[in-house]
Design a protein around this motif. Structure first.
Motif, PDB file in Angstrom:
ATOM      1  N   UNK A 109       0.130  -1.402   0.151  1.00  0.00           N
ATOM      2  CA  UNK A 109      -0.317  -0.035   0.182  1.00  0.00           C
ATOM      3  C   UNK A 109       0.897   0.952   0.302  1.00  0.00           C
ATOM      4  N   UNK A 110       1.630   1.582   0.718  1.00  0.00           N
ATOM      5  CA  UNK A 110       2.662   2.413   0.715  1.00  0.00           C
ATOM      6  C   UNK A 110       3.095   2.494  -0.723  1.00  0.00           C
ATOM      7  N   UNK A 111       4.109   1.040  -1.756  1.00  0.00           N
ATOM      8  CA  UNK A 111       4.679   1.517  -3.033  1.00  0.00           C
ATOM      9  C   UNK A 111       3.936   2.347  -3.868  1.00  0.00           C
ATOM     10  N   UNK A 112       2.203   1.638  -3.314  1.00  0.00           N
ATOM     11  CA  UNK A 112       1.595   2.133  -4.939  1.00  0.00           C
ATOM     12  C   UNK A 112       0.808   3.632  -4.301  1.00  0.00           C
ATOM     13  N   UNK A 113       0.985   4.131  -2.972  1.00  0.00           N
ATOM     14  CA  UNK A 113       0.948   5.560  -2.927  1.00  0.00           C
ATOM     15  C   UNK A 113       1.645   6.085  -3.706  1.00  0.00           C
ATOM     16  N   UNK A 114       2.677   6.166  -2.996  1.00  0.00           N
ATOM     17  CA  UNK A 114       4.358   6.691  -3.070  1.00  0.00           C
ATOM     18  C   UNK A 114       4.328   7.091  -5.008  1.00  0.00           C
ATOM     19  N   UNK A 115       4.144   5.392  -5.698  1.00  0.00           N
ATOM     20  CA  UNK A 115       3.595   5.710  -6.827  1.00  0.00           C
ATOM     21  C   UNK A 115       2.799   7.129  -7.404  1.00  0.00           C
ATOM     22  N   UNK A 116       1.509   7.226  -6.326  1.00  0.00           N
ATOM     23  CA  UNK A 116       0.377   7.787  -7.071  1.00  0.00           C
ATOM     24  C   UNK A 116       0.709   9.227  -6.652  1.00  0.00           C
TER      25      UNK A 116
ATOM     26  N   UNK B 194       0.518   3.199   9.970  1.00  0.00           N
ATOM     27  CA  UNK B 194       1.065   2.264   9.630  1.00  0.00           C
ATOM     28  C   UNK B 194       1.067   1.855  11.258  1.00  0.00           C
ATOM     29  N   UNK B 195       1.823   2.868  12.094  1.00  0.00           N
ATOM     30  CA  UNK B 195       1.455   2.854  13.739  1.00  0.00           C
ATOM     31  C   UNK B 195       0.406   2.195  14.153  1.00  0.00           C
TER      32      UNK B 195
END
Length: 419
Positions: free
Chosen positions: A237-244, A261-262
Motif C-alpha cells: 500500500x505504501x508503494x502504490x501510494x508513493x507511485x500515485x 502504519x503505527x
C-alpha cells in the motif's frame, strides 16, 4: 504474573513465525528460480555426458520447486492483464457492502484457501512422482503404456486443480490488498471502522472459549500468518501510494504514513497481546508453553536438513510451514511480484545499463537477505536444539510445557479449530 509475562513470550514466538514466513516468500522469489535453472542445466549436461541414471528419482525439494515455478509463471501471466486501478475503483464504489464486511469475507475465504492449499499441492507432488515412476518403469507392453497414460491424466487433473486454487487464492489476496488500500485512502473513517470491527470480533470469538495446548498453538499460527500478511499489505500500500504521489516524498507524507502504519499494526499487536493474555488466564495455561511452540518451529527448520525426514510432503520448509501454521507463501509471492511490477517500472530492452544494473543489484540484495535469514534461522535452531537436548535452557526461561510435535494449523483438536 502470567497475565503480564504472556505478551512477551508470545511476541518471541510470533516473531520467529514471521521470519519463517519471510523466508518462505524470499525462497519463492530468489532461490526457487535459481534451483530450477541449475537443475535444468544439470539434466542437460548429464544427458549428453551419459551420466543420467535411468532409475534415479529427483529430490522432492527439486520437484516441488519446479512445480511451483511453473504454477507461478502461469499465474503471473494470468494476472498480468489485471488493472489495479479499475479493481480499486470497483471496490471503492461498492454501495451494498461496507469495507469491513468485504474485508471480513475476504479474510475468511483466505483462511479456507490456506486450509486445503497445502493438501492440494501435496497431491500434485505425489502424482508427479507416480508419473515419473510410470515413465521409468521397465517394459513397453500395453499394460505399462496404460499405466503411464493413467498417471499422466491424473497429474494433468492435479496440476489444473492446483492452478485453479493458486489463481483463486491470489485473487483473494489481491482483493485484500486493494480493500485495505481503499480503507486507508478513504476520508470517512473507514480504516478506523475496519480496525474496530475486525479486532473486537476476533477478541469475542476467542477469549470466551475453552482452549487446549493444541488449540493455542493453532491460534498462534493464525496470528503469525495474519501479522505477516498485514505487514506485506501495508508495504505494498505504501508503494502504490508513493507511485500515485509521483514518487515524491515529503516530510508530511512520511509522518502521515508512519501514523497509518503505527495505527494498523499497533492495533493488531495490542489485540494479540490482550487475546492471548486472557486465554492463558481463563484456561489456566502456563505461559512457558510458548517456548514449546518455538521449539516445534525450530524442529521444522531443521527437518529438511535431515535426509531421514525428507519425504514427498515434507521436502522443504515451504511445505512444513504450510502444514504447521497454515501459511501458503506462493500466492503471496505472486501477488507481491504482480503489484511490485505494476508499481515500479521494470527495465526493458531499451533500458540503459544503469537501469539493468540497479535491477540486478536489487535482486542480488534480496537473495543475500534470504541467505542471511536462512543461516540465522538454522543457526538459532541448532543452538536451541542443543539446549533442549541437554536440558540447559536459559536461566530466565522456565522449562517449557511439553507439546506434541505433530500439531497442524488446520486439524481438529478437542472438537475445535481456532479460526
Amino acid at each position: 504474573a502470567e497475565f503480564i509475562v504472556t505478551p512477551f513470550r508470545l511476541e518471541r514466538t510470533l516473531m520467529l513465525g514471521a521470519f519463517l514466513c519471510a523466508d518462505v516468500v524470499l525462497h519463492a522469489i530468489t532461490v526457487m528460480p535459481c534451483r530450477v535453472v541449475a537443475t535444468f542445466f544439470h539434466l542437460i549436461r548429464s544427458y549428453f555426458s551419459g551420466g543420467l541414471s535411468k532409475g534415479a528419482r529427483p529430490h522432492p525439494a527439486v520437484v516441488s520447486d519446479c512445480l511451483r515455478l511453473a504454477l507461478a509463471l502461469i499465474n503471473l501471466y494470468v494476472f498480468s492483464g489485471l488493472d489495479i486501478g479499475s479493481w480499486y475503483h470497483n471496490i471503492r464504489g461498492q454501495a451494498q457492502f461496507k469495507l469491513y464486511v468485504i474485508f471480513s469475507v475476504l479474510e475468511i475465504l483466505d483462511r479456507l484457501m490456506c486450509s486445503f492449499g497445502g493438501d492440494i499441492f501435496d497431491s500434485l507432488v505425489a502424482s508427479t512422482y507416480r508419473s515419473i515412476d510410470a515413465i521409468q518403469s521397465k517394459g513397453l507392453g500395453r499394460g505399462a503404456q496404460w499405466t503411464t497414460r493413467k498417471s499422466f491424466s491424473r497429474w494433468s487433473v492435479d496440476f489444473a486443480a492446483t492452478l485453479i486454487y493458486l489463481t483463486s487464492h491470489s485473487l483473494i489476496i489481491f482483493s485484500q490488498i486493494v480493500t485495505l488500500n481503499v480503507a486507508i485512502n478513504s476520508s470517512n473513517n473507514s480504516l478506523l471502522t475496519l480496525l474496530i470491527s475486525n479486532n473486537f470480533v476476533e477478541i469475542k470469538a476467542s477469549i470466551f472459549k475453552k482452549f487446549s495446548a493444541e488449540n493455542l498453538f493453532q491460534l498462534c499460527g493464525s496470528d503469525i500468518v495474519e501479522r505477516f500478511n498485514l505487514a506485506m499489505f501495508l508495504f505494498l500500500a505504501v508503494l502504490q501510494n508513493l507511485r500515485n504521489n509521483t514518487w515524491t516524498i515529503s516530510e508530511s507524507w512520511i509522518w502521515e504514513w508512519i501514523g497509518i502504519v503505527s495505527l494498523v499494526y499497533g492495533a493488531e499487536i495490542v489485540i494479540d497481546w490482550t487475546k492471548h493474555a486472557f486465554i492463558v488466564k481463563f484456561n489456566g495455561i502456563d505461559s512457558s508453553i510458548y517456548q514449546s511452540f518455538k521449539n516445534n518451529l525450530y524442529d521444522d527448520i531443521l527437518k529438511p536438513r535431515l535426509n531421514s525426514q525428507v519425504t514427498e510432503n515434507h521436502a522443504d520448509l515451504t511445505q512444513l510451514v504450510g502444514h504447521r501454521i497454515g501459511f501458503m507463501g506462493l500466492p503471496i509471492a505472486c501477488m507481491f511480484l504482480r503489484i511490485l511490477f505494476g508499481t515500479v517500472p521494470l527495465p526493458s530492452s531499451a533500458s540503459s545499463l544503469a537501469e539493468w544494473s540497479l535491477f540486478v543489484g536489487t535482486w542480488l540484495c534480496i537473495l543475500l537477505l534470504k541467505v542471511l535469514l536462512s543461516i540465522n534461522l538454522q543457526g538459532r535452531a541448532c543452538e536451541r536444539k542443543g539446549y533442549v537436548s541437554r536440558h540447559s535452557l536459559d536461566a530466565e526461561e522456565p522449562p517449557p510445557v511439553p507439546v506434541s510435535d505433530n500439531i497442524q494449523r488446520f486439524k481438529i483438536y478437542n472438537k475445535n479449530i481456532p479460526f
